[in-house]
Design an enzyme around this catalytic site. Structure first.
Site, mmCIF file in Angstrom:
data_model
loop_
_atom_site.group_PDB
_atom_site.id
_atom_site.type_symbol
_atom_site.label_atom_id
_atom_site.label_comp_id
_atom_site.label_asym_id
_atom_site.label_seq_id
_atom_site.Cartn_x
_atom_site.Cartn_y
_atom_site.Cartn_z
ATOM 1 N N HIS A 117 24.548 -38.731 -38.689
ATOM 2 C CA HIS A 117 25.142 -39.551 -39.746
ATOM 3 C C HIS A 117 26.373 -40.289 -39.209
ATOM 4 O O HIS A 117 26.583 -41.470 -39.510
ATOM 5 C CB HIS A 117 25.582 -38.669 -40.923
ATOM 6 C CG HIS A 117 24.483 -38.256 -41.841
ATOM 7 N ND1 HIS A 117 23.610 -39.144 -42.424
ATOM 8 C CD2 HIS A 117 24.139 -37.019 -42.319
ATOM 9 C CE1 HIS A 117 22.773 -38.487 -43.216
ATOM 10 N NE2 HIS A 117 23.073 -37.197 -43.169
ATOM 11 N N HIS A 171 25.531 -43.283 -37.255
ATOM 12 C CA HIS A 171 25.109 -44.369 -38.150
ATOM 13 C C HIS A 171 26.336 -45.165 -38.603
ATOM 14 O O HIS A 171 26.300 -46.403 -38.664
ATOM 15 C CB HIS A 171 24.377 -43.775 -39.351
ATOM 16 C CG HIS A 171 23.482 -44.742 -40.052
ATOM 17 N ND1 HIS A 171 22.799 -44.406 -41.211
ATOM 18 C CD2 HIS A 171 23.153 -46.030 -39.809
ATOM 19 C CE1 HIS A 171 22.078 -45.432 -41.619
ATOM 20 N NE2 HIS A 171 22.283 -46.446 -40.791
ATOM 21 N N HIS A 187 22.800 -32.852 -36.721
ATOM 22 C CA HIS A 187 22.399 -33.601 -37.913
ATOM 23 C C HIS A 187 23.561 -34.440 -38.443
ATOM 24 O O HIS A 187 23.430 -35.661 -38.628
ATOM 25 C CB HIS A 187 21.919 -32.618 -38.985
ATOM 26 C CG HIS A 187 21.548 -33.239 -40.289
ATOM 27 N ND1 HIS A 187 20.247 -33.396 -40.690
ATOM 28 C CD2 HIS A 187 22.315 -33.753 -41.306
ATOM 29 C CE1 HIS A 187 20.215 -33.974 -41.881
ATOM 30 N NE2 HIS A 187 21.464 -34.207 -42.276
ATOM 31 N N GLU A 188 24.690 -33.785 -38.690
ATOM 32 C CA GLU A 188 25.838 -34.511 -39.237
ATOM 33 C C GLU A 188 26.381 -35.525 -38.234
ATOM 34 O O GLU A 188 26.876 -36.592 -38.617
ATOM 35 C CB GLU A 188 26.929 -33.534 -39.676
ATOM 36 C CG GLU A 188 26.510 -32.576 -40.778
ATOM 37 C CD GLU A 188 25.956 -33.276 -42.014
ATOM 38 O OE1 GLU A 188 26.348 -34.436 -42.274
ATOM 39 O OE2 GLU A 188 25.124 -32.676 -42.721
#
Length: 698
Positions: free
Chosen positions: A494, A497, A490-491
């Protein structure tokens, strides 16, 4: 400030007359002479921050004065683009300080934050309420059709104009002064909330001396507790804390029910003990101030103010989504509670299921129904291999590589640094990973940037992931639970991104997107973490190197809907509690405990489940920028389930065409409208059906 200067002087740090620093030794006042110009962490000392903050503010004020005194007609280039270029020193010191304050704080840094926070809040207000500056931006905005602006420039201009309006530029002078006061108070209250929570979390210790009280706990958990006790000077004992890698396995495996109750109650009462770190009055003041702020800016409540910028647009849209999922999840949670009560009876228990029992008996039911032992599963998830799995996924999707660099300064000795390169070998950016808990680190997991990407500023990104995972013990490496595996992916989403950003202007680069879009790139990565094809690449037994066997993958997939009523309900209760706080329209002092209880009772939350974040430790909304926005995880989950469905429909979860389209979405940051970016990728607007199916709620 006088107290801080006195402390620094007493520490023997370099001063000129104790009122001005010798700035020659301050790394922030010089170019970062490091590979890829990463921050020279090894040279930065606490006494460097305040002078850099103050000089950064002074420089940006001078840059703004240059913009406002320009006698030429306002244009995008001489006004908005000039603003984008301003504040470079302030941005640089802020990125380093606030990242390290969350990841490795100390008393000195907290004093600095108390000094710097009101300065920064006042500086932001002075910008937002600068009449000359706003008039120039307004002129550019009203004449935008006369300039041949790109889509990105149009959105940057729109962001500035609306930001100034939302910052109070159109208010009467008396109301502007009120807004300044409110913003200053809110910034300090948020700081106090976070400091209180960190103290409350670190102050609790469950010390076990009798080995019988460790019954049920896996060997790795026991070893970790022994290490924690040893570090605290209590060798020969076992210590459990309120950090997730410590408390969660205790609640999941410990046979001693009284101790489970004790540590659970300590966890859910953080900030709610009527002591010096109590957060109830902080919350009451923050809510009242947010109501005042919303009113001043023409909104009926704070949620309406926040959501006006988001994809959701208004509280009604958020409630519609949350209630739809709540109504699907609550009956499932009640069935799960009945199943756990049945297990208690089967195991000879004569008591009613309580919140501190849920994880323990859920583990028993999962083993009974699916034959899945979480402790057996984690043997296949050594941290290093999981990280390699995330890198493998990014390489398969986007062709990028991650190579560890041992020559770069590190933000903390526990951190690792990687250079990220494109398929053609070109430099993309630097990625830091800091995985393990420590008393100086805030709880949770997050991504941030030490430097955001921007072509205008000729900057490549320097991105960090900070987590709180299970630590290695002795000869055993860090072995992750599957939930921690998903958190890492998940992290990392980010981080991608931020790393894959291809924007000109920093204000829309990377994760600078509307709040309920920012979780899409992170949550979609969790889908690859659980896919059998990817699992077989990274899930390797930490001793033998054996690939995770198919029967364990089968069990993992069959149990994917297990406990989803609980997980969804505790989360949605928090999202709806957040909305309840921020749709308040009165400034009457709030009885926080009463308000929380009434809100959750009205929802029908069953007593066996505690809301994921009780108010006094709900840092997302009182200290973390998610006020009236915690729902965003669910909003983005609708998007991510639908997005991964697009890959699955092709028969290839690494489909090159879809991967290229999603990479374009990542690269665009906030330089195009969020729903347009998603629709361009998907070919249609998202459906909620894939999410409900994935959670077993449909």
């Amino acid at each position: 400030m006088k107290k801080l200067i006195y402390l620094i002087c007493m520490a023997g740090m370099i001063f000129q007359s104790c009122n001005s620093y010798v700035n020659q030794d301050n790394p922030f006042f010089q170019d970062f002479n490091t590979p890829h110009e990463v921050p020279p962490f090894q040279l930065i000392r606490n006494h460097h921050y305040l002078p850099a903050f103050k000089e950064g503010i002074r420089q940006q004020e001078a840059e703004i004065e240059t913009i406002t005194s320009n006698t030429e007609a306002p244009t995008f280039a001489n006004t908005v683009e000039a603003l984008e270029k301003s504040g470079e020193l302030l941005n640089r010191v802020s990125a380093v300080f606030f990242n390290l304050k969350e990841a490795n704080t100390n008393d000195s840094m907290q004093l600095i934050a108390e000094e710097a926070t009101p300065l920064l809040a006042a500086h932001q207000d002075n910008m937002n309420l600068n009449k000359k500056l706003f008039e120039k931006i307004k002129t550019v905005y009203e004449n935008r059709s006369r300039e041949n602006l790109t889509t990105e420039q149009q959105l940057v201009l729109d962001k500035y104009y609306k930001g100034f309006v939302r910052g109070g530029a159109n208010l009467l002078e008396t109301d502007q002064e009120k807004l300044k006061k409110i913003n200053g108070e809110l910034s300090m209250l948020a700081l106090k909330f976070g400091n209180n929570l960190l103290k409350e979390t670190n102050n609790y210790q469950l010390v076990i001396e009798n080995k019988k009280d460790l019954s049920g706990l896996p060997a790795g958990v026991i070893s970790s507790a022994a290490e924690t006790a040893k570090e605290a000077g209590m060798e020969g004992k076992w210590m459990f804390t309120l950090h997730n890698p410590s408390i969660m396995p205790f609640l999941q495996y410990a046979d001693n029910r009284k101790l489970r109750e004790q540590i659970y109650k300590a966890y859910i009462n953080r900030g709610n003990r009527n002591n010096e770190y109590d957060n109830k009055s902080v919350i009451s003041k923050m809510i009242a101030l947010r109501v005042e702020k919303a009113r001043l800016l023409g909104f009926p409540d704070y949620a309406s103010y926040v959501l006006d910028e988001n994809m959701a647009k208004n509280p009604e849209s958020v409630y519609k989504l949350c209630n739809q999922i709540w109504e699907a999840a609550l009956p499932v949670a009640k069935k799960e509670a009945n199943a756990l009560q049945k297990m208690i009876t089967q195991m000879g228990g004569k008591f009613k299921l309580q919140p501190w029992d849920w994880r323990y008996y859920a583990e028993k039911v999962k083993q009974a129904d699916y034959g899945l032992d979480e402790n057996e599963l984690r043997q296949y998830f050594p941290l290093e291999k999981v990280r390699e799995g995330a890198f493998y996924t990014a390489n398969k999707l986007y062709g990028i590589t991650f190579t560890q660099r041992t020559d770069l300064p590190l933000p903390h000795p526990d951190a690792l640094a990687f250079e990220v390169k494109a398929a053609d070998g070109g430099h993309i950016g630097i990625y830091y990973a800091d995985y393990f808990p420590r008393p100086s680190k805030s709880q949770g997991a997050w991504m941030d940037a030490f430097r955001a990407e921007s072509k205008l500023m000729n900057r490549t990104p320097v991105i960090t992931n900070v987590c709180n995972f299970t630590k290695p013990t002795g000869d055993t490496p860090a072995l992750l639970t599957f939930e921690e595996v998903q958190t890492l992916f998940h992290e990392f989403g980010h981080a991608l991104h931020g790393l894959l950003s291809q924007c000109i202007y920093p204000s829309v680069a990377g994760t600078n997107v509307v709040h309920d879009f920012v979780e899409l790139p992170s949550q979609v990565m969790e889908n690859w973490a659980a896919d059998p094809e990817v699992l077989k690449e990274y899930a390797r037994h930490y001793k033998t190197g054996e690939v995770i066997p198919q029967h364990l993958i089968d069990k993992l997939q069959k149990s994917s809907h297990f406990n989803q009523g609980f997980a969804t309900t505790e989360f949605m209760a928090a999202a709806l509690l957040d909305m309840a706080y921020h749709t308040i329209r009165t400034t009457t002092p709030l009885d926080v405990e009463k308000f929380e209880k009434e809100t959750l009772d009205n929802l029908g939350l069953i007593p066996e489940i505690t809301v994921r974040y009780r108010s006094t430790y709900f840092s997302h909304i009182f200290d973390g920028g998610y006020s009236a926005g915690y729902y965003a995880y669910t909003w983005a989950e609708v998007l991510d389930a639908d997005a991964f469905e697009a890959f699955k429909e092709t028969g290839d979860i690494f489909n090159p065409e879809k991967a290229k389209a999603f990479q374009r979405l990542l690269a665009k940051g906030g330089s195009e409208e969020a729903m347009k970016l998603y629709s361009d990728f998907r070919g249609k607007e998202p459906s909620i059906v894939p999410l409900l199916k994935r959670r077993g709620l449909k």
